[in-house]
Scaffold this active site. Structure first.
Site, PDB file in Angstrom:
ATOM      1  N   HIS A  57       8.515   7.105   8.223  1.00 23.09           N
ATOM      2  CA  HIS A  57       9.143   7.239   6.909  1.00 23.09           C
ATOM      3  C   HIS A  57      10.606   7.609   7.142  1.00 23.09           C
ATOM      4  CE1 HIS A  57       5.718   6.718   4.141  1.00 23.09           C
ATOM      5  NE2 HIS A  57       5.020   6.999   5.226  1.00 23.09           N
ATOM      6  N   ARG A 101       0.840  -1.211   0.000  1.00 24.22           N
ATOM      7  CA  ARG A 101       0.000   0.000   0.000  1.00 24.22           C
ATOM      8  C   ARG A 101       0.877   1.264   0.000  1.00 24.22           C
ATOM      9  NH1 ARG A 101      -0.675   4.633   2.777  1.00 24.22           N
ATOM     10  NH2 ARG A 101      -0.227   3.517   4.698  1.00 24.22           N
ATOM     11  N   CYS A 152       4.249   9.177   0.371  1.00 29.71           N
ATOM     12  CA  CYS A 152       2.842   9.583   0.408  1.00 29.71           C
ATOM     13  C   CYS A 152       2.608  10.621  -0.674  1.00 29.71           C
ATOM     14  CB  CYS A 152       2.492  10.164   1.779  1.00 29.71           C
ATOM     15  SG  CYS A 152       0.823  10.852   1.853  1.00 29.71           S
TER      16      CYS A 152
HETATM   17  P1  HMG Z   1     -14.442  13.672  -0.370  1.00 26.68           P
HETATM   18  O1  HMG Z   1     -13.950  14.926  -0.997  1.00 26.68           O
HETATM   19  O2  HMG Z   1     -15.350  13.767   0.787  1.00 26.68           O
HETATM   20  O3  HMG Z   1     -15.087  12.740  -1.447  1.00 26.68           O
HETATM   21  O4  HMG Z   1     -13.221  12.745   0.039  1.00 26.68           O
HETATM   22  P2  HMG Z   1     -16.392  12.937  -2.321  1.00 26.68           P
HETATM   23  O5  HMG Z   1     -17.480  12.086  -1.721  1.00 26.68           O
HETATM   24  O6  HMG Z   1     -16.679  14.402  -2.533  1.00 26.68           O
HETATM   25  O7  HMG Z   1     -15.955  12.286  -3.696  1.00 26.68           O
HETATM   26  C1  HMG Z   1     -14.901  12.791  -4.470  1.00 26.68           C
HETATM   27  C2  HMG Z   1     -14.589  11.765  -5.557  1.00 26.68           C
HETATM   28  O8  HMG Z   1     -14.013  10.600  -4.965  1.00 26.68           O
HETATM   29  C3  HMG Z   1     -15.838  11.270  -6.291  1.00 26.68           C
HETATM   30  O9  HMG Z   1     -15.417  10.875  -7.584  1.00 26.68           O
HETATM   31  C4  HMG Z   1     -16.206  10.018  -5.540  1.00 26.68           C
HETATM   32  O10 HMG Z   1     -16.936   9.098  -6.329  1.00 26.68           O
HETATM   33  C5  HMG Z   1     -14.847   9.447  -5.201  1.00 26.68           C
HETATM   34  P3  HMG Z   1     -15.667  11.803  -8.874  1.00 26.68           P
HETATM   35  O11 HMG Z   1     -17.147  11.960  -8.944  1.00 26.68           O
HETATM   36  O12 HMG Z   1     -14.959  13.092  -8.573  1.00 26.68           O
HETATM   37  O13 HMG Z   1     -15.055  11.009  -9.998  1.00 26.68           O
HETATM   38  N1  HMG Z   1     -14.812   8.662  -3.949  1.00 26.68           N
HETATM   39  C6  HMG Z   1     -14.352   7.408  -3.860  1.00 26.68           C
HETATM   40  N2  HMG Z   1     -13.911   6.552  -4.801  1.00 26.68           N
HETATM   41  C7  HMG Z   1     -13.507   5.330  -4.366  1.00 26.68           C
HETATM   42  N3  HMG Z   1     -13.520   4.964  -3.059  1.00 26.68           N
HETATM   43  C8  HMG Z   1     -13.955   5.804  -2.121  1.00 26.68           C
HETATM   44  C9  HMG Z   1     -14.409   7.071  -2.510  1.00 26.68           C
HETATM   45  N4  HMG Z   1     -14.886   8.142  -1.825  1.00 26.68           N
HETATM   46  C10 HMG Z   1     -15.130   9.101  -2.724  1.00 26.68           C
HETATM   47  N5  HMG Z   1     -13.919   5.428  -0.841  1.00 26.68           N
HETATM   48  C11 HMG Z   1     -11.434  11.275  -0.686  1.00 26.68           C
HETATM   49  C12 HMG Z   1     -12.145  12.619  -0.851  1.00 26.68           C
HETATM   50  C13 HMG Z   1     -11.141  10.972   0.741  1.00 26.68           C
HETATM   51  C14 HMG Z   1     -12.301  10.183  -1.264  1.00 26.68           C
HETATM   52  C15 HMG Z   1     -10.159  11.433  -1.538  1.00 26.68           C
HETATM   53  O14 HMG Z   1      -9.470  12.599  -1.134  1.00 26.68           O
HETATM   54  C16 HMG Z   1      -9.241  10.259  -1.392  1.00 26.68           C
HETATM   55  O15 HMG Z   1      -9.559   9.172  -1.875  1.00 26.68           O
HETATM   56  N6  HMG Z   1      -8.080  10.423  -0.775  1.00 26.68           N
HETATM   57  C17 HMG Z   1      -7.168   9.333  -0.595  1.00 26.68           C
HETATM   58  C18 HMG Z   1      -5.918   9.815  -0.047  1.00 26.68           C
HETATM   59  C19 HMG Z   1      -4.921   8.706   0.144  1.00 26.68           C
HETATM   60  O16 HMG Z   1      -5.124   7.542  -0.179  1.00 26.68           O
HETATM   61  N7  HMG Z   1      -3.782   9.124   0.680  1.00 26.68           N
HETATM   62  C20 HMG Z   1      -2.702   8.227   0.938  1.00 26.68           C
HETATM   63  C21 HMG Z   1      -2.967   7.342   2.107  1.00 26.68           C
HETATM   64  S1  HMG Z   1      -2.738   8.154   3.703  1.00 26.68           S
HETATM   65  C22 HMG Z   1      -1.057   7.949   4.007  1.00 26.68           C
HETATM   66  O17 HMG Z   1      -0.322   7.530   3.149  1.00 26.68           O
HETATM   67  C23 HMG Z   1      -0.535   8.231   5.394  1.00 26.68           C
HETATM   68  C24 HMG Z   1      -0.198   6.950   6.175  1.00 26.68           C
HETATM   69  O18 HMG Z   1       0.734   6.161   5.465  1.00 26.68           O
HETATM   70  C25 HMG Z   1       0.388   7.323   7.541  1.00 26.68           C
HETATM   71  C26 HMG Z   1       1.550   8.317   7.457  1.00 26.68           C
HETATM   72  O19 HMG Z   1       2.492   8.097   6.673  1.00 26.68           O
HETATM   73  O20 HMG Z   1       1.490   9.275   8.210  1.00 26.68           O
HETATM   74  C27 HMG Z   1      -1.437   6.096   6.442  1.00 26.68           C
HETATM   75 MG    MG Z   2       2.836   6.486   5.343  1.00 24.72          MG
END
Ligand code: HMG
Ligand code: MG
Length: 302
Positions: A207, A15, A238
């Site tokens: 990280h 992931r 990220c």
């Molecule tokens: P939002 O703005 O509330 O979403 O959230 P929305 O409901 O307004 O929808 C926006 C778009 O996303 C729409 O698509 C939805 O259909 C779609 P469009 O009509 O624009 O084509 N959508 C989804 N699609 C698939 N699965 C879903 C989903 N929800 C909405 N569950 C949202 C926005 C959160 C969805 C978006 O910003 C997002 O997906 N972000 C992901 C960010 C991410 O994955 N970041 C990396 C992981 S975190 C990380 O790496 C940190 C960690 O490692 C710890 C650390 O290092 O500190 C864990």
């Molecule tokens: Mg991370």
């Protein structure tokens, strides 16, 4: 010194290791990475995320990856940013989910389009719907630094961690997203958090951008923390923390744990050879120094 006798490693390469890559890794190769690392003895995986494919195209095949993995004794976790993600994760059949918040509003907004309080509301809504038996891990990102706001207030991290613990999250993982924090920074955060949350509920996710991750792992072990994330070959980063390197390499952590006599899943040489092969096949840098040295030593012995 209250170091644990055994540490649970969650392998994050499928992931966190892949999510930022510009090139799409085929689904079969993602499945192969998890299966091969599980053959190398790893058990717990940060496998996929159920997020917007526009935001993170690499994770668009999350359900197919979960469906394709040989489920022989492995634990597969999927990140879910909202209720839609939870539904997809449950339908795919994950063993656990990861929910997301941060100690910085700007990072949280860039990451999941919700400030910290809104992200906590989303977590609350997810917790209300989580089916019995599904393990919940909460990630607090940017525990020492935010790419947009600078240094983090450790008291804010502790207040969030305490709320997440009170809400019943099984594990609270402290995410040092930027890989910038030194032992001094992380010590301040741990002091605040450990005053409010039992150590048995805590895990760490470092990280390695500034080369501080392994030192922070030692600090966390000394504090009694027995859960940590790492990434084979040091893969990752990220998408919302520009320039951040991958998680601390699994092989480097294993070398450290072996030297300390701390038990863990997985075999360093096998993990190194799986990760080095994967990196080679996909033109990615292989970043574990202990892994590289272990592989070189095994060639000399052969
Ligand atoms: P939002 O703005 O509330 O979403 O959230 P929305 O409901 O307004 O929808 C926006 C778009 O996303 C729409 O698509 C939805 O259909 C779609 P469009 O009509 O624009 O084509 N959508 C989804 N699609 C698939 N699965 C879903 C989903 N929800 C909405 N569950 C949202 C926005 C959160 C969805 C978006 O910003 C997002 O997906 N972000 C992901 C960010 C991410 O994955 N970041 C990396 C992981 S975190 C990380 O790496 C940190 C960690 O490692 C710890 C650390 O290092 O500190 C864990
Ligand atoms: Mg991370």
């Amino acid at each position: 010194m209250s170091r644990p006798a055994r540490v649970t490693i969650t392998e994050s390469s499928p992931r966190d290791g892949l999510q930022s890559l510009g090139v799409f890794i085929p689904t079969d190769a993602k499945i192969g990475l998890i299966d091969d690392l599980s053959m190398a003895g790893l058990v717990s995986f940060d496998a996929v995320s159920f997020v917007s494919p526009t935001a993170v195209p690499q994770m668009a095949d999350a359900a197919e990856v979960i469906a394709g993995v040989a489920r022989i004794g492995v634990f597969l976790r999927g990140l879910v940013p909202n209720l839609r993600g939870l539904e997809a994760a449950v339908a795919a059949g994950v063993d656990g989910i990861g929910v997301l918040t941060a100690a910085s509003d700007t990072f949280s907004e860039r990451n999941i389009n919700a400030d910290v309080e809104e992200s906590m509301d989303r977590i609350r809504a997810i917790l209300d719907e989580v089916p019995a038996g599904l393990s919940v891990r909460a990630y607090i990102s940017t525990i020492t630094h935010c790419p947009y706001e600078g240094p983090t207030d450790p008291a804010r991290v502790a207040v969030l961690a305490e709320r997440l613990a009170e809400w019943g999250c099984d594990e609270i993982f402290l995410g040092e997203t930027l890989g910038k924090g030194t032992v001094g920074d992380v010590e301040r955060v741990l002091d605040h958090v450990l005053a409010r949350v039992p150590v048995s509920r805590l895990g760490v996710h470092f990280h390695d951008t500034y080369g501080q991750a392994l030192a922070n792992v030692v600090l966390s072990l000394d504090a009694g923390i027995d859960k940590l994330d790492s990434s084979a070959g040091g893969l990752g980063g990220c998408p919302y923390a520009p320039g951040a390197a991958g998680n601390v390499a699994t092989e480097d952590v294993m070398w450290l744990l072996d030297g300390l006599g701390i038990d863990h899943d997985g075999d360093i040489q096998q993990v190194a050879s799986v990760a080095a092969r994967f990196c080679d096949e996909h033109n990615l840098p292989y970043r574990s120094r202990a892994g590289r040295a272990t592989l070189a030593a095994s060639e000399v012995e052969a």
